[in-house]
Design a protein around this motif. Sequence first.
Motif, PDB file in Angstrom:
ATOM      1  N   PHE A  36       5.085  54.632-110.905  1.00 37.41           N
ATOM      2  CA  PHE A  36       5.541  55.322-109.699  1.00 37.41           C
ATOM      3  C   PHE A  36       4.763  54.863-108.474  1.00 37.41           C
ATOM      4  CE2 PHE A  36       7.331  59.209-112.085  1.00 37.41           C
ATOM      5  CZ  PHE A  36       8.461  58.487-112.370  1.00 37.41           C
ATOM      6  N   ILE A  96       6.272  51.661-107.438  1.00 32.95           N
ATOM      7  CA  ILE A  96       7.562  51.852-106.768  1.00 32.95           C
ATOM      8  C   ILE A  96       7.341  52.348-105.337  1.00 32.95           C
ATOM      9  CG2 ILE A  96       9.661  53.247-106.820  1.00 32.95           C
ATOM     10  CD1 ILE A  96       9.681  52.889-109.813  1.00 32.95           C
ATOM     11  N   TYR A 122       8.593  50.717-101.799  1.00 36.68           N
ATOM     12  CA  TYR A 122       9.216  51.399-100.660  1.00 36.68           C
ATOM     13  C   TYR A 122       8.526  51.002 -99.356  1.00 36.68           C
ATOM     14  CZ  TYR A 122      11.785  54.549-103.748  1.00 36.68           C
ATOM     15  OH  TYR A 122      12.623  55.082-104.677  1.00 36.68           O
ATOM     16  N   ALA A 133      10.371  51.651 -95.844  1.00 40.60           N
ATOM     17  CA  ALA A 133      10.819  53.038 -95.996  1.00 40.60           C
ATOM     18  C   ALA A 133       9.577  53.901 -96.176  1.00 40.60           C
ATOM     19  CB  ALA A 133      11.762  53.170 -97.177  1.00 40.60           C
ATOM     20  N   PHE A 151       8.473  56.863 -94.951  1.00 37.76           N
ATOM     21  CA  PHE A 151       8.567  58.292 -95.243  1.00 37.76           C
ATOM     22  C   PHE A 151       8.960  58.491 -96.706  1.00 37.76           C
ATOM     23  CE2 PHE A 151      11.004  62.370 -94.927  1.00 37.76           C
ATOM     24  CZ  PHE A 151       9.899  63.160 -94.740  1.00 37.76           C
ATOM     25  N   LEU A 152       9.884  57.658 -97.163  1.00 39.61           N
ATOM     26  CA  LEU A 152      10.319  57.726 -98.559  1.00 39.61           C
ATOM     27  C   LEU A 152       9.147  57.464 -99.500  1.00 39.61           C
ATOM     28  CD1 LEU A 152      12.977  58.229 -99.813  1.00 39.61           C
ATOM     29  CD2 LEU A 152      13.363  55.810 -99.964  1.00 39.61           C
ATOM     30  N   VAL A 176       6.926  60.616 -99.557  1.00 39.80           N
ATOM     31  CA  VAL A 176       7.591  61.700-100.291  1.00 39.80           C
ATOM     32  C   VAL A 176       7.623  61.383-101.786  1.00 39.80           C
ATOM     33  CG1 VAL A 176       9.790  62.859-100.614  1.00 39.80           C
ATOM     34  CG2 VAL A 176       8.934  62.492 -98.347  1.00 39.80           C
ATOM     35  N   HIS A 177       7.853  60.118-102.100  1.00 38.45           N
ATOM     36  CA  HIS A 177       7.877  59.712-103.510  1.00 38.45           C
ATOM     37  C   HIS A 177       6.536  59.980-104.170  1.00 38.45           C
ATOM     38  CE1 HIS A 177       7.669  56.755-106.799  1.00 38.45           C
ATOM     39  NE2 HIS A 177       8.910  57.056-106.962  1.00 38.45           N
ATOM     40  N   VAL A 213       6.074  63.871-104.462  1.00 42.89           N
ATOM     41  CA  VAL A 213       6.949  64.540-105.420  1.00 42.89           C
ATOM     42  C   VAL A 213       6.692  64.032-106.831  1.00 42.89           C
ATOM     43  CG1 VAL A 213       9.338  64.845-106.112  1.00 42.89           C
ATOM     44  CG2 VAL A 213       8.715  65.103-103.751  1.00 42.89           C
ATOM     45  N   TYR A 214       6.678  62.710-107.007  1.00 41.46           N
ATOM     46  CA  TYR A 214       6.582  62.193-108.371  1.00 41.46           C
ATOM     47  C   TYR A 214       5.154  62.196-108.893  1.00 41.46           C
ATOM     48  CZ  TYR A 214      11.415  60.935-108.906  1.00 41.46           C
ATOM     49  OH  TYR A 214      12.757  61.006-109.046  1.00 41.46           O
ATOM     50  N   ILE A 258       5.663  66.042-110.263  1.00 36.96           N
ATOM     51  CA  ILE A 258       6.392  65.936-111.530  1.00 36.96           C
ATOM     52  C   ILE A 258       5.481  65.440-112.646  1.00 36.96           C
ATOM     53  CG2 ILE A 258       8.280  64.755-112.688  1.00 36.96           C
ATOM     54  CD1 ILE A 258       9.893  64.910-110.244  1.00 36.96           C
ATOM     55  N   GLY A 265      13.910  53.475 -91.845  1.00 39.68           N
ATOM     56  CA  GLY A 265      13.201  54.311 -92.797  1.00 39.68           C
ATOM     57  C   GLY A 265      12.118  55.178 -92.194  1.00 39.68           C
ATOM     58  N   LEU A 297      15.315  59.213 -90.011  1.00 39.76           N
ATOM     59  CA  LEU A 297      15.763  59.927 -91.210  1.00 39.76           C
ATOM     60  C   LEU A 297      16.002  61.396 -90.917  1.00 39.76           C
ATOM     61  CD1 LEU A 297      13.715  58.549 -94.201  1.00 39.76           C
ATOM     62  CD2 LEU A 297      16.099  58.255 -93.714  1.00 39.76           C
TER      63      LEU A 297
END
Lengths: 106, 165
Positions: B37, B40, B44, B49, B51-52, B55-56, B59-60, B64, B124, B129
């Motif tokens: 992760f 990844i 991004y 990207a 902000f992505l 957030v990734h 969140v991940y 998670i 991005g 966004l």
Amino acid sequence: MLEIIKTVPIEYYLLYSTVLFCIGVFGVLTRRNAIIVLMCVELMLNAVNLLLAAFSTYLGDAQGQIMVFFIMVVAAAEAAVGLGILVMIYRNTKSTDISLLDRLRN
Amino acid sequence: MTLAIFTVLAVISVITALLVVFSKNPVHSVLYLIVTFFIIAAQYILLNAQFLAVVHLIVYAGAIMVLFLFVLMLLNLNQDTEPQKSSAWKLSAAVASGLLFITLIGALKGSSVAIAASPNPEVGLVKNLGNVLFNDFVVPFEIAGILFLAAMVGAVLVGKKDMAV
């Protein structure tokens, strides 16, 4: 124009995401521990997310990245509910082996 | 240079993804998935990207995977006692996923991908966004909120010790 668009063709992202997705499929098919099956589902979702973000950047369209956010929402909800069900299964069977869960078949 | 960074990150993440599937100890699987992760997220950033990417990570890697690790520790599954599937099953799974890979690659090979001539490089960033999310996607955003609420209530209800319903 971004450096990445000039140097890395979009086909590389297609290949990369497909590889990650197929690894996730292989994990879902082979592992018996339900937690690892859920993790492989997360891996597949991430492969799709990466491809959406790549296309979003290459096309200059923000909608792909918005879609990634919604997939993240679904992934988080799925992980929470899935792990809740898993804890419940563990309380009843003392195992997280998914091959024990074929009672619906009969 | 960018191509080299992309290739190195891609190779490392494919290796760690394979280790997620093949490592016997579930805790090692979780840790390898966290590495995947993070890579990844780096991809991004490479795609601008930003902000992505953040957030990734939150969140991940932050939520998670901690949840996964927590459940793993709670159920005391951090030893390699997982029963293995038969080797015939494993072989057929390998063939099936390999065929899926070949099919996807073959289907995508001849397709022509239209790339914008000069895409907006700031697509991005947070400002752009946020504009798109709260102008064009307000209703899906609210529905996602309801989905989260339902998932939270469902998770609490499922996880309760005595289901006195």
